[in-house]
Scaffold this motif. Structure first.
Motif, PDB file in Angstrom:
ATOM      1  N   ASP A   1     -11.942   0.317   6.012  1.00  0.00           N
ATOM      2  CA  ASP A   1     -11.080   0.802   7.094  1.00  0.00           C
ATOM      3  C   ASP A   1     -12.007   1.438   8.131  1.00  0.00           C
ATOM      4  OD1 ASP A   1      -9.561   2.547   8.716  1.00  0.00           O
ATOM      5  OD2 ASP A   1      -8.024   2.792   7.185  1.00  0.00           O
TER       6      ASP A   1
ATOM      7  N   HIS B   1     -12.073   5.397   8.572  1.00  0.00           N
ATOM      8  CA  HIS B   1     -12.735   6.283   7.604  1.00  0.00           C
ATOM      9  C   HIS B   1     -14.255   6.230   7.736  1.00  0.00           C
ATOM     10  CE1 HIS B   1      -8.906   7.131   5.845  1.00  0.00           C
ATOM     11  NE2 HIS B   1      -8.677   5.854   5.645  1.00  0.00           N
TER      12      HIS B   1
ATOM     13  N   GLN C   1      -9.134  -3.124   7.379  1.00  0.00           N
ATOM     14  CA  GLN C   1      -8.177  -2.436   8.257  1.00  0.00           C
ATOM     15  C   GLN C   1      -8.921  -1.930   9.488  1.00  0.00           C
ATOM     16  OE1 GLN C   1      -6.917   0.502   5.383  1.00  0.00           O
ATOM     17  NE2 GLN C   1      -4.961  -0.553   5.083  1.00  0.00           N
TER      18      GLN C   1
ATOM     19  N   ARG D   1      -2.208   5.808  -5.078  1.00  0.00           N
ATOM     20  CA  ARG D   1      -2.987   7.015  -4.774  1.00  0.00           C
ATOM     21  C   ARG D   1      -3.362   7.778  -6.034  1.00  0.00           C
ATOM     22  NH1 ARG D   1      -2.237   8.465   0.665  1.00  0.00           N
ATOM     23  NH2 ARG D   1      -0.312   7.701   1.596  1.00  0.00           N
TER      24      ARG D   1
ATOM     25  N   ARG E   1      -4.759   7.873  15.534  1.00  0.00           N
ATOM     26  CA  ARG E   1      -5.429   6.563  15.582  1.00  0.00           C
ATOM     27  C   ARG E   1      -4.895   5.765  16.764  1.00  0.00           C
ATOM     28  NH1 ARG E   1      -6.474   3.788   9.802  1.00  0.00           N
ATOM     29  NH2 ARG E   1      -6.998   5.624   8.553  1.00  0.00           N
TER      30      ARG E   1
ATOM     31  N   ARG F   1      -4.066  10.753  10.661  1.00  0.00           N
ATOM     32  CA  ARG F   1      -2.624  10.562  10.482  1.00  0.00           C
ATOM     33  C   ARG F   1      -1.843  10.595  11.800  1.00  0.00           C
ATOM     34  NH1 ARG F   1      -1.287  12.705   5.005  1.00  0.00           N
ATOM     35  NH2 ARG F   1      -2.382  11.245   3.653  1.00  0.00           N
TER      36      ARG F   1
ATOM     37  N   GLN G   1       0.815  -1.213   0.000  1.00  0.00           N
ATOM     38  CA  GLN G   1       0.000   0.000   0.000  1.00  0.00           C
ATOM     39  C   GLN G   1       0.843   1.255   0.000  1.00  0.00           C
ATOM     40  OE1 GLN G   1      -1.616   1.970   3.109  1.00  0.00           O
ATOM     41  NE2 GLN G   1      -1.196   0.484   4.737  1.00  0.00           N
TER      42      GLN G   1
ATOM     43  N   GLU H   1     -10.254   1.755  -1.414  1.00  0.00           N
ATOM     44  CA  GLU H   1     -10.591   2.240  -0.071  1.00  0.00           C
ATOM     45  C   GLU H   1     -11.028   3.702  -0.142  1.00  0.00           C
ATOM     46  OE1 GLU H   1      -7.158   2.818   2.421  1.00  0.00           O
ATOM     47  OE2 GLU H   1      -8.316   2.655   4.265  1.00  0.00           O
TER      48      GLU H   1
ATOM     49  N   GLU I   1      -4.295  -0.905  11.140  1.00  0.00           N
ATOM     50  CA  GLU I   1      -3.621   0.204  10.456  1.00  0.00           C
ATOM     51  C   GLU I   1      -3.767   1.435  11.335  1.00  0.00           C
ATOM     52  OE1 GLU I   1      -3.321   2.262   6.085  1.00  0.00           O
ATOM     53  OE2 GLU I   1      -5.251   2.204   7.094  1.00  0.00           O
TER      54      GLU I   1
HETATM   55  O1  LIG Z   1      -3.520   8.699   5.261  1.00  0.00           O
HETATM   56  C1  LIG Z   1      -3.331   8.050   4.237  1.00  0.00           C
HETATM   57  O2  LIG Z   1      -2.770   8.502   3.255  1.00  0.00           O
HETATM   58  C2  LIG Z   1      -3.801   6.649   4.199  1.00  0.00           C
HETATM   59  C3  LIG Z   1      -3.166   5.701   3.406  1.00  0.00           C
HETATM   60  C4  LIG Z   1      -3.610   4.389   3.395  1.00  0.00           C
HETATM   61  C5  LIG Z   1      -4.686   4.025   4.165  1.00  0.00           C
HETATM   62  O3  LIG Z   1      -5.152   2.769   4.203  1.00  0.00           O
HETATM   63  C6  LIG Z   1      -5.320   4.974   4.937  1.00  0.00           C
HETATM   64  O4  LIG Z   1      -6.364   4.585   5.697  1.00  0.00           O
HETATM   65  C7  LIG Z   1      -4.892   6.275   4.967  1.00  0.00           C
END
Ligand SMILES: O=C(O)c1ccc(O)c(O)c1
Ligand SMILES: [Mg+2]
Length: 598
Positions: free
Chosen positions: A165, A168, A191, A64, A210, A207, A61, A134, A239
């Motif tokens: 996730d 989110h 996630q 984007r 969590r 960011r 992962q 996602e 995550e």
């Molecule tokens: O904050 C991000 O960029 C980001 C990246 C990957 C993920 O799975 C996520 O939940 C957030």
């Protein structure tokens, strides 16, 4: 259920992270691209290391900003994606996470976005790769999992599915029950992350803040129930983007993470009525059996307990250990630890089934305590809390028979009658979230709302964790980095704090000095009867009131790393004197520095 963790949760370099994940018992990992790019090992070497460690690479992962763009930009995005697919082949992983476009999307038309997802999936298929799409909470056009699901259905490719996730979905308040209507074979990945309730923009919240499941405000048990009822049978993956875990010991964080998943899987199974993989039933505590203060020389603590009116209930028959009681409150003084200053070192809880409590705790992964005991002594099962505090369980609600190991006490007819109101277990900042998980997962307590107390050396974050009836309340405090060794305390609830304090005064007890400024303000805030205000001031007692009642309390001086609090709850007062806590922290600092005058 297979367990997995995103490498972004952990500190260190990629190989360190992988070793820690394997040591903590994870089955797989999600490798974050930034971790791979910064590694000197080739993708093939990382693949070989994972194989040797028994870790599957469950996902790579993220990809984007691919979909919802102009045709020209999409061509460029496909070229970018193809390079990642080639890298993934070298890494030996077949699932890639695609985040919904947050930056470059300019086309709001769903059919365009779906067609582009389809074209990306077709390119991925040439490499044998599947795509898990996602919805990021801050996505430009797609920020809701239901919209992502609609695009996946529109694109309709076998190798295109969803990554759900919890962050989110729950951060935006989206209803997770609709997950149950998604086709199970389209749920490619899950996630999991918890988070505290914060009034913050969702990107910063995600960011930096969590948490592992069980440590925040989200209902992850309910969330996971929906996903499992939908038929998802892939890994449960963590995550957790978190500023603390990015800098704490990688092995310890990985273990901590694994415990949170074990707890969550067990709770979800219990809630769903499933029997597979269940732990021994959790044992919510019925009461506090004892609190143990340990240290090198506890004579000053003996003296303090005596002055407060505790009854000396005897010496242990074979160890340098003494018992003091005040009604239902029992304090054990343990001088077996040489060279350590007095501190709250252990806690005994009463539960319906002590062995089951210990088995539940071991199932989650709490380390067991082995204490050397003498023949005939009762052996209580125990585990270590994250900060090293030992927690013992005894079958309640009657007192455990260990009391018979103490003899030669002085029965006191007019002694203090009390009960343990709460115990404060301050932890260093890096242990705090793990301690909250321990309270919920191992001890079966529920967290009350968290608060922040401004102290002279930084903010002290505090979460009170309590049993449903309030018989056990643990105040989990986070000591600021500048004051990692903040003292801990034990609060004894009495019927008449003024009487207890004045009797203690007569026996020579000095309470923690409280500034006059506090009493001047108190009189103004509560329009207190002047005589009562003067009485509080004379004794060094503090006062608070809420909608349901009032609170009178006072603090002893600190001995080493421990002090006591005497509290009286009037009517249904529910708090802990939070407005008085900054006064206490400042007064303790003054006392520690002996700055009583300028
Ligand atoms: O904050 C991000 O960029 C980001 C990246 C990957 C993920 O799975 C996520 O939940 C957030
Ligand atoms: Mg995610």
């Amino acid at each position: 259920m297979r367990t997995s963790i995103a490498t972004v949760c952990l500190s260190g370099g990629l190989t360190e992270k992988l070793h820690a994940c394997a040591a903590a018992g994870f089955d797989g990992v999600e490798i974050m691209e930034a971790d791979l790019l910064a590694a000197f090992e080739s993708p093939e070497e990382i693949q070989a290391l994972c194989r040797r460690l028994g870790l599957s690479i469950d996902m790579y992962q993220p990809l984007r900003d691919i979909e919802g763009v102009s045709t020209g930009l999409f061509e460029e995005n496909l070229r970018r994606a193809e390079a990642k697919f080639e890298l993934m082949e070298r890494l030996g992983t077949r699932l890639v996470l695609l985040c919904s476009n947050v930056a470059t999307a300019t086309v709001a038309d769903e059919t365009v976005a779906a067609a582009q997802l389809g074209a990306l999936a077709d390119l991925a298929a040439e490499h044998g790769i599947r795509i898990a799409y996602e919805a990021l909470a801050w996505g430009r056009y797609v920020s809701d999992y239901r919209d992502a699901w609609r695009l996946v259905q529109l694109a309709d490719r076998p190798n295109l599915g969803l990554c759900l996730d919890s962050f989110h979905i729950l951060s935006r308040g989206h209803d997770p029950s609709e997950i149950e209507s998604i086709d199970a074979e389209k749920l490619f990945f899950l996630q999991l992350a918890d988070a505290p309730a914060l009034d913050l923009d969702v990107l910063s919240w995600s960011r930096h803040h969590r948490l592992f499941p069980g440590e925040g405000a989200f209902d992850l048990v309910g969330f996971l129930g929906h996903v499992l009822r939908a038929g998802y049978d892939g890994p449960l993956s963590l995550e957790v983007f978190n500023d603390t875990f990015r800098q704490t010991d990688v092995r310890r964080t990985a273990q901590h993470a694994q415990r949170s998943l074990r707890w969550l899987a067990d709770r979800a199974a219990a809630a769903g009525g499933w029997s597979t993989g269940r732990l021994a039933p959790a044992q919510p505590p019925l009461g506090v059996d004892f609190v143990e203060i340990a240290g090198q020389d506890l004579a000053a603590v003996d003296e303090m307990l005596d002055r407060l009116g505790f009854a000396f209930a005897g010496r242990h028959r074979s160890k340098p250990v003494r018992l003091w009681t005040a009604g239902d409150a029992s304090i054990i003084l343990n001088e077996q630890d040489r060279g350590l200053e007095p501190r709250i070192a252990a806690l005994g809880l009463l539960v319906a089934d002590a062995e089951a409590a210990a088995e539940h705790a071991r199932g989650i992964g709490a380390p067991p305590v082995f204490r050397r005991i003498s023949a005939g002594d009762q052996e209580l099962p125990a585990v270590f809390a994250p900060d090293g505090t030992e927690v013992y369980w005894a079958d309640g609600p009657a007192s455990a028979s260990w009391r018979a190991e103490f003899g030669g006490g002085l029965a006191s007819a007019d002694g203090l009658l009390g009960i343990v109101d709460h115990v404060n277990l301050t932890s260093p900042w890096q242990d705090f979230d793990e301690t909250v998980l321990f309270g919920a997962g191992v001890l079966g307590l529920e967290a009350e709302a968290s608060s922040e107390v401004p102290g002279p050396l930084g903010l002290v974050r505090s979460v009170v964790m309590r049993s449903a009836d309030g018989a056990v309340r643990l105040a989990m405090n986070l000591a600021p980095p500048a004051a990692p060794a903040l003292p801990r305390h034990l609060a004894i609830r009495v019927d008449d704090a003024v009487a207890v304090a004045s009797a203690a005064r007569q026996r020579g007890m000095e309470f923690l000095p409280v500034p006059d400024n506090y009493y001047d303000d108190l009189a103004a805030r509560f329009a207190l009867d002047p005589a009562f205000g003067a009485r509080l001031r004379g004794l060094g007692l503090l006062f608070d009131r809420d909608d349901a009642g009032a609170f009178i309390h006072g603090y002893t001086p600190t001995i080493g790393g421990v002090f006591l609090e005497i509290v009286q709850r009037i009517d249904d007062y529910r708090g802990y004197g939070a407005t008085d806590a900054p006064i206490r922290l400042a007064a303790q600092r003054v006392a520690a520095l002996q700055l009583t005058s300028w």
